[in-house]
Write a protein that holds these residues in place. Structure first.
Motif, PDB file in Angstrom:
ATOM      1  N   TYR A 128      49.305  44.837  35.182  1.00 51.47           N
ATOM      2  CA  TYR A 128      48.066  45.590  35.061  1.00 51.47           C
ATOM      3  C   TYR A 128      47.454  45.355  33.685  1.00 51.47           C
ATOM      4  CZ  TYR A 128      47.834  48.553  39.238  1.00 51.47           C
ATOM      5  OH  TYR A 128      47.665  49.015  40.526  1.00 51.47           O
ATOM      6  N   THR A 129      46.135  45.258  33.638  1.00 50.39           N
ATOM      7  CA  THR A 129      45.410  45.224  32.377  1.00 50.39           C
ATOM      8  C   THR A 129      44.981  46.643  32.031  1.00 50.39           C
ATOM      9  OG1 THR A 129      44.585  42.995  32.820  1.00 50.39           O
ATOM     10  CG2 THR A 129      43.410  44.282  31.160  1.00 50.39           C
ATOM     11  N   SER A 152      43.811  45.636  39.561  1.00 46.45           N
ATOM     12  CA  SER A 152      45.040  45.870  38.782  1.00 46.45           C
ATOM     13  C   SER A 152      44.680  46.279  37.355  1.00 46.45           C
ATOM     14  CB  SER A 152      45.933  44.623  38.786  1.00 46.45           C
ATOM     15  OG  SER A 152      46.330  44.282  40.091  1.00 46.45           O
ATOM     16  N   LEU A 153      44.013  47.407  37.234  1.00 52.09           N
ATOM     17  CA  LEU A 153      43.511  47.888  35.953  1.00 52.09           C
ATOM     18  C   LEU A 153      43.824  49.372  35.777  1.00 52.09           C
ATOM     19  CD1 LEU A 153      39.900  46.421  36.320  1.00 52.09           C
ATOM     20  CD2 LEU A 153      41.642  45.505  34.777  1.00 52.09           C
ATOM     21  N   ASN A 183      41.226  37.291  33.322  1.00 51.86           N
ATOM     22  CA  ASN A 183      41.423  37.190  34.765  1.00 51.86           C
ATOM     23  C   ASN A 183      40.159  36.676  35.439  1.00 51.86           C
ATOM     24  OD1 ASN A 183      44.057  38.220  34.654  1.00 51.86           O
ATOM     25  ND2 ASN A 183      43.294  40.323  34.672  1.00 51.86           N
ATOM     26  N   GLN A 214      55.174  46.747  35.956  1.00 46.97           N
ATOM     27  CA  GLN A 214      55.626  45.378  35.705  1.00 46.97           C
ATOM     28  C   GLN A 214      57.140  45.255  35.859  1.00 46.97           C
ATOM     29  OE1 GLN A 214      54.122  43.640  32.115  1.00 46.97           O
ATOM     30  NE2 GLN A 214      55.154  41.686  32.432  1.00 46.97           N
ATOM     31  N   ASN A 243      37.895  39.919  33.510  1.00 45.80           N
ATOM     32  CA  ASN A 243      38.485  40.906  32.610  1.00 45.80           C
ATOM     33  C   ASN A 243      39.821  40.392  32.105  1.00 45.80           C
ATOM     34  OD1 ASN A 243      40.832  42.249  34.266  1.00 45.80           O
ATOM     35  ND2 ASN A 243      39.096  42.150  35.685  1.00 45.80           N
ATOM     36  N   GLY A 244      40.007  40.493  30.807  1.00 48.79           N
ATOM     37  CA  GLY A 244      41.274  40.093  30.217  1.00 48.79           C
ATOM     38  C   GLY A 244      41.660  38.660  30.527  1.00 48.79           C
ATOM     39  N   THR A 288      37.015  46.327  28.584  1.00 53.91           N
ATOM     40  CA  THR A 288      38.060  45.682  29.382  1.00 53.91           C
ATOM     41  C   THR A 288      37.481  44.934  30.571  1.00 53.91           C
ATOM     42  OG1 THR A 288      39.683  47.360  28.728  1.00 53.91           O
ATOM     43  CG2 THR A 288      40.190  46.065  30.694  1.00 53.91           C
ATOM     44  N   GLN A 292      51.686  50.839  32.965  1.00 57.73           N
ATOM     45  CA  GLN A 292      51.678  49.378  32.986  1.00 57.73           C
ATOM     46  C   GLN A 292      53.105  48.829  32.935  1.00 57.73           C
ATOM     47  OE1 GLN A 292      50.706  47.450  29.257  1.00 57.73           O
ATOM     48  NE2 GLN A 292      49.295  46.027  30.291  1.00 57.73           N
TER      49      GLN A 292
END
Length: 427
Positions: free
Chosen positions: A354-355, A316-317, A66, A347, A63-64, A362, A343
């Motif tokens: 986080y995505t 982490s979504l 990752n 951070q 995802n993203g 996603t 998010q």
């Protein structure tokens, strides 16, 4: 003895215990597979390969950009590595023996239960069982009769009571807006109920810092949706990675994925009609009493509900509808704005990234019959699945990581709640 020395001693005890014990996950490995430079053909091959649940389990999808995390049976590891090499795909082994890791963690948890028994509060030193979590919210309701209200909302298949706690600021005003939160849908995701109980602690014991979160909003929290499965994962290393409920199906297999059991696009793509699969949707929508309880809660509060948040792990979504299709709601901008608040706050506080985004696009797969889609369709304008971070070498973070993860999660939840309060003021 300091906490640091406690964990040092536990690690030594756990090592010796793990070396002496074997279990069904002995020799399993967890691979982290790069999400970059993947051909369509490779992605399709890998997707077909991991459908064999006897040899593979995907803990997190690509995802993203990752990486994916995939657990592989010892007998299939040579084939898996060969596939990676043939496609020039980078991978790392992040756990060389899942069985040994689980043995160590179980011994650690056993010792922690002795050293940190329940005393009226739930700390972050260890994972607590369902009985202790229920006792905690019962005790809170007795200690804070003007601010915390307990409600029994149903029973699990095996007869465990499902209870919510409603937290207010004590001003006795009626008909405030509502934020509805639940945890523990999937049995093995222990960090989820831990995050839910930390959230309860923050709202009850830190009223001065969080007064704005409770001025015009009540919070309704169900810490463990799937208590039967949750308790089953705490029996032994062999049961630790159980995901579903514990209600038998018509076949020899047990359990349903409660997060595929909701009556909204039930049993469509992203769910299974095979009772042995981990994403089995159930014999019918709301066949599981645990899912029915959550559905009833959603409808009970939808007239006042402004945010529904379900806590899962890991990845982490922050995901919003839809999960049953790649289409997005007309209000995607509102959903994204609230998710972005969480998010950014996380951070800034910890550096964890986080995505965020629509669920299906996603994480690159559909999940029909899920609670977040159901809540959004019912009328909650903001509805999220929050997948907490990966930790340690097992499926869930070790006890030593609980404190940092739940505190980080609270930062994100509080930021999203403040954005919701801003966007949806009390009428």
């Amino acid at each position: 003895m300091t906490v640091g020395w406690v964990f040092l001693a536990l690690s030594c005890l756990s090592l010796s215990a793990g070396l002496q014990r074997t279990n069904k996950y002995e020799g399993y490995k967890v691979y982290e597979v790069s999400g970059k430079a993947r051909s369509v053909a490779f992605a399709e091959t890998l997707s077909e390969l991991v459908k064999n649940a006897s040899y593979y389990e995907v803990f997190s999808e690509f995802n993203g950009g990752n990486p994916a995390k995939i657990m592989v049976h010892p007998q299939e590891q040579v084939n898996f590595v060969q596939l990676m090499d043939e496609n020039n795909v980078q991978y790392d082994i992040i756990n060389r023996n899942v069985g040994l890791t689980l043995s160590r963690q179980f011994e650690t948890n056993r010792m922690l239960r002795q050293w940190f028994p329940y005393n009226g509060r739930l700390g972050t030193e260890r994972y607590y069982n369902h009985e202790e979590i229920n006792q905690f919210i019962e005790d809170l309701a007795r200690e804070h009769p003007r601010r915390a209200f307990l409600k029994t909302v149903g029973r699990s298949y095996e007869g465990r009571w499902l209870k919510t706690i409603t937290i207010t600021n004590g001003d006795a005003r009626r008909n405030k807006n509502v934020i509805l939160v639940d945890g523990g849908f999937h049995a093995r995701e222990w960090i989820s109920p831990a995050a839910a109980t930390y959230l309860i602690n923050q709202l009850v014991y830190n009223l001065e810092d969080n007064a704005d979160l409770l001025l015009d909003f009540d919070w309704v929290i169900l810490p463990v949706v799937n208590p039967d499965g949750y308790e089953y994962t705490q029996l032994s290393e062999d049961t630790r990675l159980w995901r579903k409920t514990r209600k038998p199906s018509s076949s020899d297999c047990i359990g349903t994925d409660p997060n595929r059991n909701f009556d909204f696009h039930w049993n469509e793509e992203g769910a299974s009609d095979d009772p042995c699969d981990i994403t089995y949707a159930g014999a019918k929508a709301f066949s599981e009493p645990e899912a029915l309880v959550v559905g009833d809660l959603i409808h009970s509060y939808v007239d006042r509900g402004q945010m529904y948040l379900t806590l899962h792990s890991y990845g982490s979504l922050i995901l919003y509808p839809w999960g049953w299709t790649a289409a997005v709601p007309d209000t995607e901008e509102d959903l994204h704005e609230v998710a972005a608040a969480g998010q950014s706050a996380i951070q800034e506080a910890t550096g964890t990234i986080y995505t965020i985004g629509p669920s299906t696009t996603t994480i690159n797969y559909t999940a029909s019959g899920a609670s977040d889609d159901y809540a959004f369709n019912a009328g909650f304008p903001i509805s999220f699945t929050m997948e907490l971070p990966f930790g340690g070498k097992g499926f869930d973070p070790p006890a030593s990581d609980i404190d940092s993860i739940v505190k980080e999660t609270w930062v994100g939840i509080a930021a999203m709640a403040r954005k919701v309060i801003q966007k949806y003021p009390l009428a």
